[in-house]
Design a protein around this motif. Structure first.
Motif, mmCIF file in Angstrom:
data_model
loop_
_atom_site.group_PDB
_atom_site.id
_atom_site.type_symbol
_atom_site.label_atom_id
_atom_site.label_comp_id
_atom_site.label_asym_id
_atom_site.label_seq_id
_atom_site.Cartn_x
_atom_site.Cartn_y
_atom_site.Cartn_z
ATOM 1 N N LEU A 28 8.599 -21.450 -5.296
ATOM 2 C CA LEU A 28 10.047 -21.346 -5.080
ATOM 3 C C LEU A 28 10.690 -21.137 -6.434
ATOM 4 O O LEU A 28 10.377 -21.846 -7.394
ATOM 5 C CB LEU A 28 10.565 -22.631 -4.432
ATOM 6 N N ASP A 29 11.565 -20.201 -6.518
ATOM 7 C CA ASP A 29 12.215 -19.854 -7.774
ATOM 8 C C ASP A 29 13.413 -20.787 -7.974
ATOM 9 O O ASP A 29 14.490 -20.564 -7.440
ATOM 10 C CB ASP A 29 12.668 -18.399 -7.691
ATOM 11 N N SER A 30 13.185 -21.852 -8.740
ATOM 12 C CA SER A 30 14.224 -22.897 -8.805
ATOM 13 C C SER A 30 15.443 -22.430 -9.585
ATOM 14 O O SER A 30 16.477 -23.072 -9.562
ATOM 15 C CB SER A 30 13.668 -24.177 -9.429
ATOM 16 N N LYS A 31 15.328 -21.282 -10.285
ATOM 17 C CA LYS A 31 16.502 -20.811 -10.990
ATOM 18 C C LYS A 31 17.360 -19.907 -10.096
ATOM 19 O O LYS A 31 18.574 -19.998 -10.099
ATOM 20 C CB LYS A 31 16.112 -20.099 -12.284
ATOM 21 N N ALA A 32 16.707 -19.042 -9.347
ATOM 22 C CA ALA A 32 17.486 -18.163 -8.458
ATOM 23 C C ALA A 32 18.136 -19.019 -7.357
ATOM 24 O O ALA A 32 17.595 -20.049 -6.935
ATOM 25 C CB ALA A 32 16.578 -17.113 -7.836
ATOM 26 N N ILE A 33 19.282 -18.621 -6.908
ATOM 27 C CA ILE A 33 19.932 -19.333 -5.794
ATOM 28 C C ILE A 33 20.633 -18.281 -4.955
ATOM 29 O O ILE A 33 21.376 -17.441 -5.470
ATOM 30 C CB ILE A 33 20.905 -20.421 -6.316
ATOM 31 N N ASN A 34 20.333 -18.240 -3.659
ATOM 32 C CA ASN A 34 20.987 -17.198 -2.851
ATOM 33 C C ASN A 34 22.335 -17.704 -2.344
ATOM 34 O O ASN A 34 22.731 -18.835 -2.628
ATOM 35 C CB ASN A 34 20.058 -16.673 -1.741
ATOM 36 N N ASN A 35 23.030 -16.847 -1.598
ATOM 37 C CA ASN A 35 24.424 -17.207 -1.304
ATOM 38 C C ASN A 35 24.568 -18.326 -0.273
ATOM 39 O O ASN A 35 25.662 -18.756 0.032
ATOM 40 C CB ASN A 35 25.243 -15.964 -0.900
ATOM 41 N N LYS A 36 23.439 -18.791 0.247
ATOM 42 C CA LYS A 36 23.524 -19.980 1.110
ATOM 43 C C LYS A 36 23.150 -21.233 0.310
ATOM 44 O O LYS A 36 23.071 -22.320 0.857
ATOM 45 C CB LYS A 36 22.564 -19.825 2.289
ATOM 46 N N GLY A 37 22.828 -21.041 -0.965
ATOM 47 C CA GLY A 37 22.474 -22.179 -1.799
ATOM 48 C C GLY A 37 20.982 -22.485 -1.821
ATOM 49 O O GLY A 37 20.578 -23.567 -2.235
ATOM 50 N N TYR A 38 20.141 -21.556 -1.356
ATOM 51 C CA TYR A 38 18.694 -21.799 -1.324
ATOM 52 C C TYR A 38 17.996 -21.157 -2.515
ATOM 53 O O TYR A 38 18.433 -20.122 -3.022
ATOM 54 C CB TYR A 38 18.090 -21.227 -0.043
ATOM 55 N N HIS A 39 16.861 -21.740 -2.891
ATOM 56 C CA HIS A 39 16.001 -21.144 -3.921
ATOM 57 C C HIS A 39 14.911 -20.351 -3.234
ATOM 58 O O HIS A 39 13.981 -20.935 -2.681
ATOM 59 C CB HIS A 39 15.359 -22.237 -4.782
ATOM 60 N N PRO A 40 14.975 -19.041 -3.244
ATOM 61 C CA PRO A 40 14.004 -18.267 -2.462
ATOM 62 C C PRO A 40 12.600 -18.294 -3.078
ATOM 63 O O PRO A 40 12.433 -18.557 -4.271
ATOM 64 C CB PRO A 40 14.589 -16.854 -2.489
ATOM 65 N N ALA A 41 11.628 -18.013 -2.223
ATOM 66 C CA ALA A 41 10.232 -17.982 -2.659
ATOM 67 C C ALA A 41 9.905 -16.633 -3.302
ATOM 68 O O ALA A 41 10.504 -15.619 -2.960
ATOM 69 C CB ALA A 41 9.315 -18.210 -1.453
ATOM 70 N N SER A 42 8.935 -16.667 -4.233
ATOM 71 C CA SER A 42 8.457 -15.384 -4.726
ATOM 72 C C SER A 42 6.971 -15.485 -5.086
ATOM 73 O O SER A 42 6.428 -16.577 -5.312
ATOM 74 C CB SER A 42 9.286 -14.916 -5.924
ATOM 75 N N VAL A 43 6.322 -14.314 -5.141
ATOM 76 C CA VAL A 43 4.887 -14.269 -5.398
ATOM 77 C C VAL A 43 4.699 -14.140 -6.912
ATOM 78 O O VAL A 43 5.211 -13.201 -7.516
ATOM 79 C CB VAL A 43 4.262 -13.065 -4.670
ATOM 80 N N ILE A 44 3.972 -15.071 -7.487
ATOM 81 C CA ILE A 44 3.877 -15.035 -8.938
ATOM 82 C C ILE A 44 2.688 -14.217 -9.430
ATOM 83 O O ILE A 44 2.691 -13.741 -10.548
ATOM 84 C CB ILE A 44 3.780 -16.455 -9.550
#
Ligand SMILES: Cc1ncc(C[n+]2csc(CCOP(=O)(O)OP(=O)(O)O)c2C)c(N)n1
Ligand SMILES: Cc1ncc(C[n+]2csc(CCOP(=O)(O)OP(=O)(O)O)c2C)c(N)n1
Ligand code: SF4
Ligand code: SF4
Ligand code: SF4
Ligand code: SF4
Ligand code: SF4
Ligand code: SF4
Ligand SMILES: [Mg+2]
Ligand SMILES: [Mg+2]
Lengths: 70, 251, 178, 360, 251, 360, 70, 178
Positions: A28-44
């Protein structure tokens, strides 16, 4: 190369994909935050993805698309 | 080659569910079954009252929103007047196993040729975490603040076992969406439940053990672990009835 | 005198708790108060807000259309309520999550990076109380001791671990100088 | 420190019931009143009582029927759709002359509607909460403090006249917190009749009791309906409640109950500040309706303005009460929308101007 | 020596039932059980809506008349507030197995410590002979004038079997009052169902296969023969659950 | 030989529905209307339709909801307690804008009451058949012939305006036999709108349809309520029915519907024979209410006498409709008792005398 | 002698007792008619009664009282 | 002209059927008719009655408080309705089950042992039609053929065995001379 695309619009950062991935390459990308306030997942480490789609299978928000080499 | 993507029968709208809520997983499985059987054009879904109340927005088929617990009766009204339609209900444990008990039992007794997707998350999600008929003994909810006391608040109801006593029920299976393997089993069960309807077999029900991280006060990952460690022992995963199996298995 | 306060943010940011502390403290000072939350399923992950009225007279409508004071913890809540603040009113914005500034000339805006302050000080979930501290410093609605006393008395014995955190958070906000 | 506590309306009504000796609660969750059961689930076991979550509102009201038949104070609580489901049971409670308390914390409708506050069930509450010739004692609090006080009164009236009582509030009153002083709210206590009719097992000490609403002979059924009507007349004589604010010299009288009366009170202050002679008549009991007070007011007022969170359900009641002496107009919002005091004020000003013009 | 007379707990009022209707027989057995256990003074009975609606006139204990199907909920209200009372419901198959399905299932799930006397006469007696959930396949009633067609009108519900899946049910037995021997068995079952309540075991139900000569269009004697020849094969007489039996038998 | 057949009201309404293309009936037995299902159970399978006995009235109304959503004509029928149980479902039908027909063949109440004829559910039918701001199109036949005719009209109005309709009759009308001429009863046919909103599977040919009553946004819910109110205004303009007998010169106007109007008609003849100028205004639609006709009548009549089989439920409607211009009094019986024409006549005579005295 | 008493007030002439009696000594009296229009049952040969009470056991109207010698 | 007829007796005596035959026959003659039964559980073994009105004008109330004609087949129904017969009215009593005679001087009473006649002639359950025959003979309400035609047309094909019985019963009554 196999490709896993996670849609930030759908993702709610629940972390189920990360827990399910046998290669442990989703975080989970703890820096990114989407407009609902969630930290989206990403593949590292896309290179180590086996295209097994377990991540997509457990994603409750149908946020993941998996493509496999031929 | 795309090996996994959003099914066609799922609308592009993001779900309103909480992060990690497996309502979404089951929605996807239902849409996948509809896709697989190519029945989207003739399917009518019945949404419940519960967290899945907005299900009517998520499936790309015609949808009816039913009063709390009455989805099986509404489905009966649709199916009996439009027998060519494939009709399914999607119901929570408050909806189906509490207020809607009479409706599901009698739809089963009548052998209504419909498909029931039953989400057992051991709690009333939408209203903020009250005790459900399926709440586990000792489980804390807002209306069992001291833990469900079976002596005063009753025992969990096992819906598949109960409905299997009815002659009109064609198929009853309990699955869980707690890990990839179980999700695949759930997928197969849901598809079968729809296929049986296309074959005119009577009522099919798939009970899905599901999570409610929000009201359980757990992370999504913890919640799925709780499904496996606490719920499955109380609600064993099994096929309780399958009139289409070899020998018309009828446990 | 009547103060109409809206507190708003994401569900989970402790908006309702913060509003309740204001109301309770005012009540214990013998003032008329009302506290009205938004409610329902939209609370889930979505937005949350509450309206607190503190007055010397009996309170008519508990609904606030034009707040005298807005405490905004999230961007959507800022966008929704900032335009409604009454002329001469006050705005408290959590600048950690609200990158924008108020463009209104007729209100007085205060910014505090409450979420960052909380994170830095190991006060996860403490942004709400930090905001309260800052609000208290600016408005002097209550004495510091009255407010902290009421906050602490709201913490159930089972969660006494939270006492220190709340003390720290309120002080952080109170001593913040934008 | 004052003895006031800050509480949600839903919780205050639960606490008040408990303090009135109602130790039995049967309910089914529904927004915006689930706090009532949740509060009871915490408190009643401690108090030696019982909070039982029923399988449905239908079951809940029938559990109340059983408990009331057994002679205890019992209650249930729900919101609009759930109250509809109770209407058969409510009619049976009336037909069986059983006291109890039912709370309707209204939301939006019809159908599933929404969960925001409305007053959409006024007609259902006051005219037809079930089949048959019947009424409930209907109280409509306008504050959290009154929520508590009216619970006490409703139980007392219910027990005195052997009738179910209904507390009609809305999501805003249920969800909001205000200070409550329970000692003040619950101070009046009545002498209540013995429940000698209760089915508790006759113990060999009396003839058996039957709690029943069936009368196969129409003569007997008519007698029972008419004797209940007599009790209703008595309730109309003695149990009407209403509150008047600034009505004595008012030209324009607002008629509103519950949360809309609160909004009207704010509008009223503003109107008076503008020099408009407005007043507010707030029915506290919706049944029996304060007909006498309205008729009195119709003696001097020029115009009545009904304000509700619905599409005008109380308007005809005001017309009938005022014997159509004065024009009655309506202002309201529905579906969960709340008017602001400014909206109501604008309406008052409009009426004020039209009165001036007519006068000119 | 008097070896047989009207039980004390039965009121002197003649029943309003049709000649030969076995509602009367079951009433007598209930009264005999109450007499035998000497509980009349603390018993509260709940009358149904159905032909037995006037049951409140026939038992010499306190009685409450419940809305159609809701007797178990009413009984719950009485029992939970007066735990020292012995509370029983007396319900027909329309009352209990149709409109009252949710109430009986949940009283069972909660393990309400009450006794249920369930009269299965395969028809709605009071309203003039409409189909009941327990009407036999092919049986002609006023709403199944061509005989109950299971494909469209559903299958009979077996209440004892269904309720036996619930943890809160202590005892479930099906009996018939079709001949003297069966009447004696029914008597024993009913007495046991009351006794279990005095022992605090949870919900006990006795299903009694009963006759409705009027609506079946038979003489009383023919009707009892039909109970034996047509009903018992569909509704086997058996003990389906008995937590008080040796080893806590739980079929 | 005439084309008339002698039929029970219950059967005639069922036959009329079938002839109007209503091939789907969902019901639950209850006296005094069980003949409706019994008739349908015989006839519908022959007609290629379906009569399904539901497990309860709650299920029945929801089956109707499903069938109506699927775009077919569907109906249910019950009597007072059963209608109470349907009230949640009825509100959902309204909130979902679904057409259908509901019949209430009233009996005595409240509670289980009795099975003899009453008109006790007037207020429930016209004011609050469920929670929320809502109405049904309510017709009240007074003969077996009209039972048939109003079924046809109710279905047409339901389909035209997407609203449920309610036929309100009573045990006497349901049980009595009179000659019916179905051709005459069902002769008027309307052009009805297509049900393009029905959930029948989209077939890939249109966007998906959703039948729903939930609006989480109060703005949207308010819009939906207000747009329904506009349809109600249209129904009020165009679908009111009432019948006037001898009202033109009448001093005393009886207001009665259904079976009580029949009793009044007999009393009226006797009164006229005595030289009393009495008339009868019979509302045929109870909602919308014939306010205009009543107001017109209030222009010349001296007194209104409401006659009902209840304790006076329609009285306030007459007051409001006549703007309280004239005294309105009430005569009725309840609990299943029926007044005789002589009883009503005595009442007329009494009023006549008091008018004379006042005049003197 | 054993004695079987059938109360005409309760009896509805259903005939179940007659069918159950092993001695076949109960008959419906087709001439008597009670005020509800029923022909009540009566014992035609009291002397052969065994006092077995089977008649009473099946009587749905609790119309029968059976007394046995000693 | 208007005739108000009450037929009454025990449930199972065919009261409602008999009343319906009168109404149907009158309808086929073009007259206004109504038929109103008593209904409900009291029919079970207890009493049954129906009210038939035949008129040249539209019928107001279908309820009859004072019958012009009473047809009583049982003693309780005789006791209940005989006092209500209107002055100058007619009474037809089944003397097999009604041992009493009317004491009223202002009505005309007719007695016929219909139950016995039926039994003697092997017409179980035929007392109702016997009464009709007698009523027809006395009142001449209809032509004999009209009434028998309507009775026979009410018999479903599956029960054609009943045709002869009904014919015989009607004639028996018609030819009875008290
Ligand atoms: C008649 C009625 N009663 C109660 C409610 C309130 N209500 C809404 S959802 C719900 C229960 C939801 O629980 P469940 O069915 O388990 O679904 P979940 O939210 O857990 O998915 C209740 C009680 C209602 N809308 N209508
Ligand atoms: C809500 C409601 N629906 C329907 C009825 C009508 N009703 C009365 S009794 C009955 C069914 C009776 O059948 P059952 O329960 O089998 O009892 P039985 O008469 O056969 O003993 C019905 C449907 C009612 N009184 N209330
Ligand atoms: S496809 Fe498999 S390996 Fe690749 S990210 Fe998903 S779970 Fe991990
Ligand atoms: S499972 Fe889906 S929603 Fe959850 S974090 Fe992964 S991608 Fe996002
Ligand atoms: S409350 Fe529970 S069930 Fe509802 S959306 Fe959230 S997690 Fe899912
Ligand atoms: S109708 Fe049937 S169940 Fe009812 S009393 Fe008569 S025989 Fe018994
Ligand atoms: S069984 Fe009873 S009711 Fe029946 S005939 Fe014999 S005594 Fe009479
Ligand atoms: S007691 Fe036995 S033998 Fe005597 S009459 Fe009864 S059944 Fe016959
Ligand atoms: Mg749930
Ligand atoms: Mg039955």
């Amino acid at each position: 190369m196999n490709r896993v695309t996670i849609s930030a619009d759908y993702c709610k950062g629940c972390g189920l994909c990360a827990a399910a991935c046998p290669r442990k390459i989703i975080v989970l990308d703890s820096k990114a935050i989407n407009n609902k306030g969630y930290h989206p997942a990403s593949v590292i480490a896309p290179g180590s993805c086996t295209g097994c789609a377990l991540c997509a299978l457990v994603c409750p928000d149908a946020a993941i698309c998996v493509e496999r080499d031929a | 080659m795309v090996v996994f993507e959003r099914p066609r029968s799922l609308s592009p709208l993001p779900f309103h569910y909480c992060p990690g809520c497996t309502h979404g997983t089951v929605h996807r499985l239902v849409a996948e079954a509809i896709d697989a059987l190519e029945i989207e054009r003739r399917t009518v879904g019945i949404a419940p009252v519960g967290c899945a109340v907005l299900a009517y927005d998520y499936f790309e088929c015609d949808m009816v929103e039913a009063p709390h617990g009455r989805a099986p009766a509404v489905a009966t009204g649709v199916k009996r007047t439009r027998p060519d339609c494939i009709v399914f209900t999607y119901q929570g444990d408050g909806d189906l196993a509490a207020i809607g008990t009479a409706e599901i039992v009698h739809a089963g007794a009548r052998g209504e040729n419909i498909t029931i997707i039953f989400i057992n998350n051991a709690v009333y999600g939408m209203t903020g975490g009250q005790m459900a008929p399926t709440t586990l003994p000792g489980q804390i909810t807002t209306t069992s603040p001291y833990g469900r006391n079976v002596k005063t608040q009753g025992y969990p109801i096992r819906i598949c076992e109960l409905l299997s006593t009815l002659d009109g029920v064609a198929y009853a299976e309990r699955v869980a969406v707690s890990n990839p393997k179980n999700v695949l089993r759930a997928k197969a069960a849901i598809e079968k439940a729809f296929r049986y309807q296309t074959e005119g077999r009577g009522l099919s029900i798939v009970e899905v053990l599901s999570s409610c991280p929000t009201n359980w006060g757990m992370t999504p990952v913890e919640a799925l672990r709780w499904v496996e460690e606490a719920m499955i022992p109380c609600y064993p995963l099994d096929v309780f009835k399958d009139t289409g199996a070899k020998g018309g298995m009828n446990k | 005198m009547t103060s109409r306060i809206i507190l708003a943010g994401f569900g989970g940011q402790g908006i309702l708790f913060a509003g309740k502390q204001l109301a309770k403290t005012a009540m214990h000072k013998g003032r008329h108060v009302s506290w009205l939350p938004s409610y329902g399923p939209e609370m889930r992950g979505g937005a949350a807000n509450c309206s607190v009225i503190i007055s010397d007279k009996e309170i008519g409508s508990p609904i606030i259309s034009q707040p005298d004071i807005l405490v905004a913890l999230s961007l959507p809540s800022f966008s929704k309520f900032e335009p409604a603040v009454s002329e001469g009113g006050l705005l408290f914005a959590n600048s950690s999550l609200i990158p924008e500034k108020s463009k209104r000339g007729d209100i007085k805006a205060h910014y505090i990076p409450a979420t960052e302050l909380a994170a830095k000080n190991g006060l996860a979930g403490g942004a709400n109380v930090i905001m309260l501290g800052y609000l208290l410093y600016v408005t002097r609605l209550f004495d510091y001791d009255e407010l902290i006393g009421n906050i602490l008395s709201s913490i159930p014995a089972s969660k006494s671990a939270l006492i220190e955190g709340n003390k720290k958070a309120l002080l952080l906000g109170y001593e913040y100088r934008g | 420190m004052s003895q006031k506590v800050l509480m949600k309306g839903n919780e205050a009504l639960a606490e008040a019931a408990l303090r009135c000796g109602c130790l039995y609660f049967f309910g089914y969750p529904i927004t915006p009143q689930s706090e009532v059961s949740e509060y009871m689930a915490k408190r009643l076991p401690q108090a030696g009582g019982l909070c039982l979550q029923a399988e449905s509102e239908v079951a809940a009201i029938n559990m109340v029927l059983g408990a009331a038949a057994a002679g205890v104070r019992a209650m249930t609580s729900s919101s609009s759709p759930g109250i509809s489901l109770m209407s058969e049971g409510i009619s049976y409670l009336v037909g069986s002359d059983l006291p109890c308390l039912i709370c309707n914390i209204q939301r939006g409708g019809p159908g599933l509607g929404g969960i925001q506050p409305t007053q959409q069930d006024y007609l259902q509450a006051t005219k037809a909460p079930g089949h048959g010739d019947m009424h409930l004692y209907v109280v409509a609090p306008a504050s959290v403090q009154e929520m508590a006080g009216l619970v006490a009164r409703a139980f007392d009236v219910a027990d005195t006249y052997r009738t179910p009582a209904l507390l009609l509030a809305d999501g805003a009153l249920g969800q909001m917190m205000e200070p409550v002083d329970f000692d003040a709210a619950l101070s009046v206590r009545r002498d209540l009749p013995e429940k000698s009719w209760a089915t508790t097992g006759h113990g060999g000490k009396r003839k058996k009791n039957i709690v029943n609403s069936l009368y196969l002979s129409p003569e007997a059924l008519e007698r029972s309906v008419l004797s209940r009507q007599e009790r209703y007349r008595e309730i109309e004589r003695t149990e009407v409640l209403c509150e008047e604010t600034d009505t004595a010299d008012a030209e324009i009288i607002l008629v509103a109950y519950g949360i809309s009366a609160r909004i009207c009170r704010s509008a009223l202050e503003a109107a008076r500040a503008m020099g408009i002679r407005a007043g507010l008549l707030r029915p506290i009991t919706l049944w029996p309706y304060p007909r006498a007070a309205l008729l009195r007011a119709a003696g001097h007022a020029k115009h009545f303005l009904v304000v509700e969170l619905n599409i005008g359900q109380m308007v005809d009641d005001v017309r009938v009460a005022t014997q159509c002496h004065r024009p009655v107009s309506f202002f309201g919002r529905c579906g969960g929308m709340l008017p602001t005091p400014e909206d109501v004020l604008a309406e008052i000003v409009k009426i004020h101007e039209s009165i001036r013009e007519e006068g000119a």
